[in-house]
Design a protein around this motif. Structure first.
Motif, mmCIF file in Angstrom:
data_model
loop_
_atom_site.group_PDB
_atom_site.id
_atom_site.type_symbol
_atom_site.label_atom_id
_atom_site.label_comp_id
_atom_site.label_asym_id
_atom_site.label_seq_id
_atom_site.Cartn_x
_atom_site.Cartn_y
_atom_site.Cartn_z
ATOM 1 N N SER A 1 -2.367 -6.349 8.648
ATOM 2 C CA SER A 1 -1.684 -5.065 8.882
ATOM 3 C C SER A 1 -1.753 -4.188 7.631
ATOM 4 N N LEU A 2 -1.515 -2.900 7.826
ATOM 5 C CA LEU A 2 -1.469 -1.995 6.678
ATOM 6 C C LEU A 2 -0.331 -2.400 5.739
ATOM 7 N N ARG A 3 0.772 -2.852 6.310
ATOM 8 C CA ARG A 3 1.901 -3.294 5.470
ATOM 9 C C ARG A 3 1.454 -4.439 4.553
ATOM 10 N N PHE A 4 0.730 -5.407 5.100
ATOM 11 C CA PHE A 4 0.254 -6.521 4.279
ATOM 12 C C PHE A 4 -0.712 -6.013 3.203
ATOM 13 N N ASN A 5 -1.637 -5.150 3.605
ATOM 14 C CA ASN A 5 -2.646 -4.688 2.651
ATOM 15 C C ASN A 5 -2.035 -3.834 1.534
ATOM 16 N N HIS B 1 7.416 3.943 -0.215
ATOM 17 C CA HIS B 1 7.538 5.113 0.663
ATOM 18 C C HIS B 1 7.360 4.713 2.132
ATOM 19 N N LEU B 2 6.412 3.791 2.385
ATOM 20 C CA LEU B 2 6.091 3.476 3.784
ATOM 21 C C LEU B 2 6.772 2.215 4.294
ATOM 22 N N HIS B 3 7.088 1.286 3.407
ATOM 23 C CA HIS B 3 7.656 0.007 3.867
ATOM 24 C C HIS B 3 8.875 -0.381 3.036
ATOM 25 N N GLY B 4 8.645 -0.653 1.773
ATOM 26 C CA GLY B 4 9.760 -0.876 0.865
ATOM 27 C C GLY B 4 10.485 -2.200 0.989
ATOM 28 N N SER B 5 9.961 -3.119 1.808
ATOM 29 C CA SER B 5 10.669 -4.393 1.971
ATOM 30 C C SER B 5 10.424 -5.298 0.764
#
Ligand SMILES: [Fe+2]
Ligand SMILES: [Fe+2]
Length: 312
Positions: free
Chosen positions: A127-131, A188-192
């Motif tokens: 996923s984009l989050r992982f990348n 900005h997009l995820h932040g976890s």
């Protein structure tokens, strides 16, 4: 830290540094040993350099994908400068890597095939989050490595080939310059916090594993892998590097961590000033004078401008 500068602003500059590796082939006692005092550190760096034309385009692809979702104009501008710096990095490394391949290392093909496959799979299957978490993990680790390389420059680069030492130090000066970008894009997009840690651990393990495979293969080809003295030198340099990086790496684990908290080394800022005044000199640092607090160029260096001709 008296020689460090705490500055949260971004000062990314895209530089065409005129590195020339024409001396590299003749400087060492064996191909690729640009630091004749430490063939082991030479091959660690060479192995890491082989990853750059695969790793950095993958980071660029992830960041470009992220850009479509970014609404903050200042962050978009930072992302564009980040991409421009990384694009210059992997092109310069590819040029250096070509000199290693030209020296006849058979291990380079399989090393590059593994890296190409890894980053293709990560880029297309994850996923984009992982990348983006991987990108942030890698960048925070690169920031730690940059500080280590500059701080320990005398031991690691002393009396080595000026062009290769300058390539590595330039790369990490710019890694320090763009230290905030991947973090800010991820935030900005995820932040976890959880995913930031996944990215840090995954990126660190992946890079260290692949770099380890690479330098083992290169040292085997040198006939040094089964040499006891070489093995001891390798252990010594690895312990030294890990001891320096580890406290910095654990700092990244803090939930309140932000790369802007890490003060920039003054030596890096001075390298940027040297480049502004004398680009050829910045590409040819005097590695016998790394102990000095400011970077010094090889005196009246006669250097090629092949990089400029290549459009780098
Ligand atoms: Fe880079
Ligand atoms: Fe970077």
């Amino acid at each position: 830290m008296s020689d460090a500068i705490l500055d949260t602003s971004s000062r990314m500059v895209v530089r065409r540094v005129p590195f020339s590796y024409t001396d590299t082939a003749t400087a060492g006692t064996a191909p690729g040993h640009w630091n004749t005092n430490s063939p082991e550190f030479s091959q660690i760096v060479n192995s890491a350099s082989l990853a750059m034309p695969y790793l950095e385009p993958y980071l660029i692809r992830s960041m470009r994908e992220a850009r479509k979702q970014i609404t903050d104009l200042a962050l978009q501008k930072d992302l564009d400068l980040y991409v421009a710096q990384e694009a210059t990095h992997f092109r310069q490394h590819r040029k250096f890597n070509d000199t290693l391949a030209a020296a006849g290392y058979q291990a380079i093909g399989p090393i590059e095939d593994r890296l190409r496959r890894d980053y293709e799979v990560l880029g297309t299957k994850r996923s984009l989050r992982f990348n983006l978490a991987y990108a942030e993990g890698f960048e925070s680790m690169a920031l730690a490595i940059g500080h280590m390389l500059i701080e320990d420059r005398v031991f690691l680069f002393g009396d080595s080939d000026p062009a290769v030492a300058s390539l590595v130090l330039w790369h990490f000066v710019e890694e320090i310059e763009h230290k905030n970008v991947a973090f800010d894009v991820f935030a900005h997009l995820h932040g976890s916090y959880f995913w930031r840690m996944v990215g840090l651990v995954y990126a660190t393990s992946h890079i260290f594993w692949r770099t380890g495979q690479g330098y083992r293969a290169l040292l085997k080809e040198d006939g040094l892998w089964r040499d006891l003295k070489s093995r001891l030198r390798l252990a010594k340099v690895l312990v030294r590097i890990i001891k320096n990086i580890l406290p910095r790496w654990f700092h990244i684990w803090r939930p309140s961590y932000h790369p802007s908290q890490v003060a920039d080394p003054k030596w890096g800022r001075d390298w940027a000033k040297l480049f502004d005044a004398n680009p050829d000199g910045a590409a040819n640092l005097d590695t016998s004078r790394l102990r000095e607090t400011v970077p010094v160029a090889v005196p009246s260096s006669v250097v090629g401008t092949q990089a400029q001709k290549d459009g780098l």
